[in-house]
Design an enzyme around this catalytic site. Structure first.
Site, mmCIF file in Angstrom:
data_model
loop_
_atom_site.group_PDB
_atom_site.id
_atom_site.type_symbol
_atom_site.label_atom_id
_atom_site.label_comp_id
_atom_site.label_asym_id
_atom_site.label_seq_id
_atom_site.Cartn_x
_atom_site.Cartn_y
_atom_site.Cartn_z
ATOM 1 N N GLY A 46 24.471 15.541 -40.718
ATOM 2 C CA GLY A 46 25.774 15.188 -41.280
ATOM 3 C C GLY A 46 25.912 13.677 -41.349
ATOM 4 O O GLY A 46 25.182 12.956 -40.656
ATOM 5 N N GLN A 51 29.872 5.506 -41.744
ATOM 6 C CA GLN A 51 28.596 5.192 -41.087
ATOM 7 C C GLN A 51 27.711 4.295 -41.953
ATOM 8 O O GLN A 51 26.786 3.662 -41.442
ATOM 9 C CB GLN A 51 27.849 6.473 -40.700
ATOM 10 C CG GLN A 51 28.572 7.262 -39.606
ATOM 11 C CD GLN A 51 27.826 8.520 -39.207
ATOM 12 O OE1 GLN A 51 27.999 9.567 -39.813
ATOM 13 N NE2 GLN A 51 26.974 8.415 -38.206
ATOM 14 N N CYS A 94 24.236 11.342 -32.546
ATOM 15 C CA CYS A 94 24.909 10.688 -33.670
ATOM 16 C C CYS A 94 24.005 9.586 -34.198
ATOM 17 O O CYS A 94 23.449 8.814 -33.415
ATOM 18 C CB CYS A 94 26.243 10.097 -33.213
ATOM 19 S SG CYS A 94 27.161 9.274 -34.527
ATOM 20 N N LEU A 95 23.873 9.528 -35.503
ATOM 21 C CA LEU A 95 23.023 8.494 -36.106
ATOM 22 C C LEU A 95 23.553 7.098 -35.810
ATOM 23 O O LEU A 95 22.800 6.128 -35.860
ATOM 24 C CB LEU A 95 22.917 8.722 -37.621
ATOM 25 C CG LEU A 95 22.232 10.042 -38.025
ATOM 26 C CD1 LEU A 95 22.343 10.270 -39.523
ATOM 27 C CD2 LEU A 95 20.775 10.062 -37.579
ATOM 28 N N HIS A 136 32.730 16.776 -35.534
ATOM 29 C CA HIS A 136 32.083 15.500 -35.212
ATOM 30 C C HIS A 136 32.295 14.510 -36.363
ATOM 31 O O HIS A 136 32.638 13.338 -36.141
ATOM 32 C CB HIS A 136 30.584 15.763 -34.966
ATOM 33 C CG HIS A 136 29.724 14.548 -34.804
ATOM 34 N ND1 HIS A 136 29.083 14.229 -33.628
ATOM 35 C CD2 HIS A 136 29.377 13.570 -35.687
ATOM 36 C CE1 HIS A 136 28.396 13.106 -33.788
ATOM 37 N NE2 HIS A 136 28.547 12.688 -35.031
ATOM 38 N N GLU A 137 32.116 14.983 -37.600
ATOM 39 C CA GLU A 137 32.275 14.105 -38.776
ATOM 40 C C GLU A 137 33.748 13.725 -38.986
ATOM 41 O O GLU A 137 34.050 12.588 -39.350
ATOM 42 C CB GLU A 137 31.729 14.784 -40.044
ATOM 43 C CG GLU A 137 30.279 15.228 -39.992
ATOM 44 C CD GLU A 137 29.309 14.159 -39.549
ATOM 45 O OE1 GLU A 137 29.635 12.967 -39.665
ATOM 46 O OE2 GLU A 137 28.218 14.510 -39.070
ATOM 47 N N HIS A 140 34.651 10.819 -37.008
ATOM 48 C CA HIS A 140 34.242 9.538 -37.613
ATOM 49 C C HIS A 140 35.334 9.007 -38.550
ATOM 50 O O HIS A 140 35.562 7.804 -38.620
ATOM 51 C CB HIS A 140 32.946 9.708 -38.417
ATOM 52 C CG HIS A 140 31.688 9.659 -37.601
ATOM 53 N ND1 HIS A 140 31.333 8.573 -36.845
ATOM 54 C CD2 HIS A 140 30.680 10.562 -37.443
ATOM 55 C CE1 HIS A 140 30.165 8.808 -36.254
ATOM 56 N NE2 HIS A 140 29.748 10.019 -36.599
HETATM 57 O O1 GNR Z 1 22.361 14.561 -37.021
HETATM 58 C C1 GNR Z 1 23.312 14.863 -36.300
HETATM 59 N N1 GNR Z 1 23.181 15.903 -35.431
HETATM 60 C C2 GNR Z 1 24.254 16.457 -34.728
HETATM 61 C C3 GNR Z 1 23.960 17.323 -33.689
HETATM 62 C C4 GNR Z 1 24.973 17.908 -32.956
HETATM 63 C C5 GNR Z 1 26.288 17.624 -33.280
HETATM 64 C C6 GNR Z 1 26.600 16.746 -34.305
HETATM 65 C C7 GNR Z 1 25.576 16.173 -35.029
HETATM 66 S S1 GNR Z 1 25.960 15.100 -36.343
HETATM 67 C C8 GNR Z 1 24.556 14.067 -36.350
HETATM 68 C C9 GNR Z 1 24.593 13.133 -37.549
HETATM 69 C C10 GNR Z 1 25.779 12.196 -37.400
HETATM 70 O O2 GNR Z 1 25.813 11.261 -36.671
HETATM 71 N N2 GNR Z 1 26.834 12.484 -38.116
HETATM 72 O O3 GNR Z 1 27.947 11.736 -38.025
HETATM 73 NI NI NI Z 2 27.900 10.917 -36.000
#
Ligand code: GNR
Ligand code: NI
Length: 172
Positions: A46, A51, A94-95, A136-137, A140
């Protein structure tokens, strides 16, 4: 399509609240293309626009493991409803918080209203990893990172590590 660089913590931009999109136009579609390309290049599932430094309420996602069969999803102005009171725990990464992982509890399912790639209204019932990833997104878009859900100690340890890594990075 262009692979953009992903902002990493600590970075004030990641704390900005993203703005709603008025109309899904060529500019937004081109942004979504770049986001998807960037996400695939970074092996993420995601990515939120902020980001890559763009404070718009846009998310891209692909939960398919098969690189041959891509299943890209696009969410513009997503709104979450009917969060389940039952929680599910996933190990999140998270990236924008590279190489750090932690178990986070979130509502196990939810509904999402959003506009798709073409600006069409959609609703989706999300469960499992999809529900976790959307939440999670969505965080952000509010300037929240998964480490904000951890204890102060765990969070500060991670930020300290990332700051150290940053100070060692040489910018070419
Ligand atoms: O790549 C991602 N893996 C992930 C694994 C578990 C819960 C959320 C994520 S999102 C993350 C990519 C990212 O940072 N998205 O904002
Ligand atoms: Ni993230």
């Amino acid at each position: 399509m262009t692979v953009k660089s992903i902002l990493t913590e600590p970075n004030k931009l990641l704390r900005r609240v993203s703005k709603s999109v008025e109309k899904v136009d060529k500019e937004e579609q081109s942004l979504m293309d770049d986001m998807l390309e960037t996400m695939y290049a970074a092996n993420g599932i995601g990515l939120a626009a902020i980001q890559i430094g763009v404070p718009k309420r846009i998310i891209v996602m692909d939960l398919s493991r098969d690189k041959e069969k891509k299943e890209p999803r696009y969410f513009v102005n997503p709104v979450i409803q009917n969060k389940n009171s039952e929680k599910a725990t996933y190990e999140e990464g998270c990236l924008s918080v590279p190489n750090q992982f932690a178990e986070i509890d979130r509502p196990s399912s939810c509904d999402v209203q959003y506009l798709d790639y073409y600006g069409k209204k959609q609703t989706l019932h999300a469960e499992g990893l999809l529900a976790t990833c959307i939440q999670h997104e969505m965080d952000h878009l509010e300037g929240i990172l998964f480490i904000d859900h951890l204890s102060k100690l765990k969070k500060s340890m991670i930020i300290k590590k990332l700051s150290k890594l940053k100070s060692n990075q040489i910018v070419i």
